[in-house]
Design an enzyme around this catalytic site. Structure first.
Site, mmCIF file in Angstrom:
data_model
loop_
_atom_site.group_PDB
_atom_site.id
_atom_site.type_symbol
_atom_site.label_atom_id
_atom_site.label_comp_id
_atom_site.label_asym_id
_atom_site.label_seq_id
_atom_site.Cartn_x
_atom_site.Cartn_y
_atom_site.Cartn_z
ATOM 1 N N THR A 5 17.797 34.399 -8.625
ATOM 2 C CA THR A 5 17.052 35.275 -7.714
ATOM 3 C C THR A 5 17.957 36.314 -7.064
ATOM 4 O OG1 THR A 5 17.365 33.806 -5.813
ATOM 5 C CG2 THR A 5 15.428 33.415 -7.190
ATOM 6 N N ASP A 6 17.320 37.319 -6.471
ATOM 7 C CA ASP A 6 18.060 38.345 -5.733
ATOM 8 C C ASP A 6 18.149 37.946 -4.260
ATOM 9 O OD1 ASP A 6 15.556 38.900 -4.632
ATOM 10 O OD2 ASP A 6 15.247 40.689 -5.858
ATOM 11 N N SER A 7 18.639 38.858 -3.422
ATOM 12 C CA SER A 7 18.832 38.535 -2.004
ATOM 13 C C SER A 7 17.512 38.285 -1.276
ATOM 14 C CB SER A 7 19.616 39.650 -1.312
ATOM 15 O OG SER A 7 18.904 40.876 -1.418
ATOM 16 N N VAL A 61 13.651 36.457 -4.881
ATOM 17 C CA VAL A 61 12.723 36.696 -5.990
ATOM 18 C C VAL A 61 13.543 36.833 -7.276
ATOM 19 C CG1 VAL A 61 10.989 38.292 -6.907
ATOM 20 C CG2 VAL A 61 11.085 37.836 -4.445
#
Length: 151
Positions: free
Chosen positions: A22-24, A27
């Site tokens: 996931t990203d920050s 997601v």
């Protein structure tokens, strides 16, 4: 069939979204979906009874290369709902033979009762030595034929 499983045993898989995917914002990164597609396809082949060495090249062992390689010639993905860390998802594989030398797999991603994404990957068979188009291997043809028997 290479084993006594039913198509549903190798065409319906599950996974959990991991933090590193996931990203920050928590997601998934868009490219993870295509990675999951390839991993799911590999797992499907293994569950069916095909060894990775029979399908994928091994750079360390040039003497034991499959005669047919299966490069990806097209891929696409649609995202309908965000996938987040910890989500349990199911993946349905829908293989389809396109021609004597090509096939595609549609991957449907579901969280609970909701479809959250879909992807499609197309492969073209090539001779691993000459790099020219050829027919699919007998083993991949068997996987495709038996996968299409699902109700």
């Amino acid at each position: 069939m290479l084993n006594s499983l039913l198509p549903a045993d190798w065409l319906y898989l599950e996974r959990i979204v991991r933090f590193g995917e996931t990203d920050s914002a928590g997601v998934i990164h868009f490219y993870q979906l295509l990675r999951w597609c390839h991993e799911s396809w590999e797992e499907s082949l293994e569950r069916y009874g095909l060894k990775a060495a029979d399908v994928f090249p091994n750079i360390l062992n040039k003497e034991k290369q499959p005669l047919v390689a299966l490069p990806i010639i097209h891929c696409e993905a649609d995202f309908w709902k965000p996938l987040q860390t910890g989500d349990h998802i199911s993946i349905e594989l829908l293989p389809k033979k396109i021609s004597a030398g090509s096939f595609q797999v549609t991957f449907k991603f579901k969280r609970g009762d909701n479809y959250v994404a879909q992807a499609l990957i197309q492969h073209q068979a090539i001779n691993s030595q000459t790099r020219s188009c050829c027919e699919l291997s007998t083993k991949i043809n068997s996987w495709l034929a038996e996968s299409l028997c699902i109700d």
